[in-house]
Each structure stands twice: as C-alpha cells, then as structure tokens.
Scaffold this active site. Structure first.
Site, PDB file in Angstrom:
ATOM      1  N   GLU A  41       0.825  -1.214   0.000  1.00  0.00           N
ATOM      2  CA  GLU A  41       0.000   0.000   0.000  1.00  0.00           C
ATOM      3  C   GLU A  41       0.860   1.265   0.000  1.00  0.00           C
ATOM      4  O   GLU A  41       1.918   1.322   0.614  1.00  0.00           O
ATOM      5  CB  GLU A  41      -0.898  -0.005   1.246  1.00  0.00           C
ATOM      6  CG  GLU A  41      -1.827   1.197   1.356  1.00  0.00           C
ATOM      7  CD  GLU A  41      -2.611   1.234   2.655  1.00  0.00           C
ATOM      8  OE1 GLU A  41      -3.588   2.005   2.717  1.00  0.00           O
ATOM      9  OE2 GLU A  41      -2.257   0.511   3.605  1.00  0.00           O
ATOM     10  N   LYS A 111      -9.365   2.737  -2.227  1.00  0.00           N
ATOM     11  CA  LYS A 111      -9.608   2.139  -0.916  1.00  0.00           C
ATOM     12  C   LYS A 111     -10.978   2.550  -0.375  1.00  0.00           C
ATOM     13  O   LYS A 111     -11.313   3.725  -0.295  1.00  0.00           O
ATOM     14  CB  LYS A 111      -8.503   2.581   0.045  1.00  0.00           C
ATOM     15  CG  LYS A 111      -8.516   1.918   1.405  1.00  0.00           C
ATOM     16  CD  LYS A 111      -7.309   2.391   2.208  1.00  0.00           C
ATOM     17  CE  LYS A 111      -7.196   1.743   3.570  1.00  0.00           C
ATOM     18  NZ  LYS A 111      -6.002   2.243   4.309  1.00  0.00           N
ATOM     19  N   CYS A 145      -5.567  -2.920   2.865  1.00  0.00           N
ATOM     20  CA  CYS A 145      -5.264  -2.759   4.287  1.00  0.00           C
ATOM     21  C   CYS A 145      -6.505  -2.827   5.186  1.00  0.00           C
ATOM     22  O   CYS A 145      -7.049  -3.891   5.416  1.00  0.00           O
ATOM     23  CB  CYS A 145      -4.483  -1.464   4.489  1.00  0.00           C
ATOM     24  SG  CYS A 145      -3.525  -1.419   6.031  1.00  0.00           S
TER      25      CYS A 145
END
Length: 261
Positions: A41, A111, A145
């Site tokens: 990430e 995200k 994540c």
C-alpha cells in the site's frame, strides 16, 4: 500460479526514491520467474505524509501506468501495483492498479474503508466500487489494508466468484497478530487463496510489521515473510479449490433470507 510479494521498505514522502526502489525490486523479483508480482500500500509516499500530500501524489496513476505498466509488458508478468497516493480531479485517493502481461491496466481500485484512527479520512476520499479482475484465467479481487477488517467487503467479492484475493497494506507492527488472524480467516471462510503484501520499516512515527503472507483456502500459510524488506514467493495450486468447496460447501449453505449479505 506463482506469486511474489515485494515487502518493501519505502522512504517517507519520497516518491522518486520509492519509484526507483520499486522498479529495482520488480526486476529482482523476476529472477524467481513469478506469474504475478505484488507491491504494498501507498508505496510511493509511505502512509502517509500530511504536509503537501497533493504535491507528492501520482496524477491519476499516470506514473504508475507509465513505469510499472511498462515493466509488466517488458517482463511479460502480471503486476498488482500495490496502491499509491493518487490525485484525481483535484481529489486525493488511495488507489491500487493491476497490470496484465501486456502492460495493460486492467483494474483500479480506490480504498473503500479509510483508517480513521490515523486521520486517513481527513486527507483521502473513499472509493465506491469493488475490484474484480482476471489474471491468467483466474478470478481475482483486490482490497487495501483496513478493508480486511470488514468481512462483508470480502464476502461481496467472493459471492461474485473469486479464486484469489490480493490484500495490499501498510499494517503496523504493533497489530501484526490482527493481520495474520484476519487474512487467515478471510481465506478460510471464503475458500480462496489470499495474498497479503505488507510493508516494513518506519513511515513517519509508525513502524510497519512486514509478515506478508500467501495463504491457501484451508488457511495454511504457504509462505510467510519476516519483518524486514524481502521477496516472498509461493506456488498456488488452484486444483485444490473444487475439493474444498465440494467437501464444505460454505457459500451454497448460506441463508441470505435471514441476513442481508
């Protein structure tokens, strides 16, 4: 499918250095002859510089497409290009991209769940779509994540048919146990391979824990990294999927009339 994770120790707020290092590590990873290479990430900036963030961002992933996409084409390898801090339409996103063996960008993903404990939601805008794509004939998905803490996101992808889930992250060392537990649980409950590529080193004041892992649908860890920068490789045998799904038909035995998902 042979997968190599690049557990990268990036420089905080230093995109030029990080691009150079990422490309160097991709070339090094090719020595292991992988089918897929995975980056972590926000590897272009670290997670995440608040000062001058828009100036440090990629611009609509143009640099990633030009430089990482070119490597995918040159080496005829699929690349999950992690995610980057990305400026698009004057808005900052945490954006992941996927390149096929011809260097085409076949998927991108912003995200969905921003990490409010570190104020990510104050600087980034959340995405609004799932990310599903095909690599070498296999159905794959991608999350970033904090997304791993929301099982409904992964299950939504699994219900569309998924053989492998890629998780790119900058997960702190202090919560490594959570990362290992959550990734293993997502693989088991959705009966798919899971590839987690985490970062390591220090970004700002946070120490990141490595422990990238490649996990099979039984929850067995095929390969596990330590805490420093390294390349992690494992062979994923998709022939096991049918046996697992037939012997324990989890998705077939769901009762969606009782719950929403």
């Amino acid at each position: 499918m042979k997968v190599t994770c690049i557990q990268m120790d990036m420089k905080f707020a230093a995109p030029d250095e990080n691009f150079a290092r990422a490309k160097e590590l991709i070339v090094k990873a090719m020595l292991q002859a992988p089918d897929v290479i995975v980056l972590p990430e926000t590897w272009n900036t670290g997670f995440f510089p608040k000062e001058d963030l828009p100036l440090l961002c990629d611009n609509d992933c143009a640099r990633v497409k030009a430089e990482i996409g070119a490597l995918a084409k040159d080496y005829h390898v699929n690349i999950i290009a992690g995610s980057v801090a990305n400026l698009r339409d004057n808005t900052v996103f945490n954006t992941a991209t996927v390149f096929d063996r011809d260097g085409n960008c076949i998927a991108s993903y912003d995200k969905t769940h921003l990490f409010t404990p570190m104020g990510e939601d104050n600087y980034f805008t959340p995405g609004d779509h799932l990310c599903r794509f095909t690599l070498d004939g296999r159905d794959c998905g991608l999350i970033i994540c904090y997304d791993i803490r929301f099982p409904e996101l992964t299950r939504s992808l699994a219900l569309q048919g998924l053989d492998m889930l890629f998780v790119v992250s900058q997960w702190p060392k202090i919560r490594t146990f959570h990362l290992r537990t959550l990734t293993t649980a997502r693989a088991i409950e959705n009966q798919m391979f899971l590839v987690c590529c985490n970062s390591c080193g220090t970004a700002g004041e946070t120490v990141y824990g490595g422990n990238s892992a490649i996990i099979d649908p039984w929850g067995e860890t095929l390969a596990l990294a330590k805490e420093n920068e390294e390349l992690l490789t494992a062979q994923c045998d998709f022939s096991v999927l049918d046996g697992i799904r037939n012997s324990i038909p989890v998705l077939k035995d769901r009762r969606p009339n009782i719950y929403q998902l």
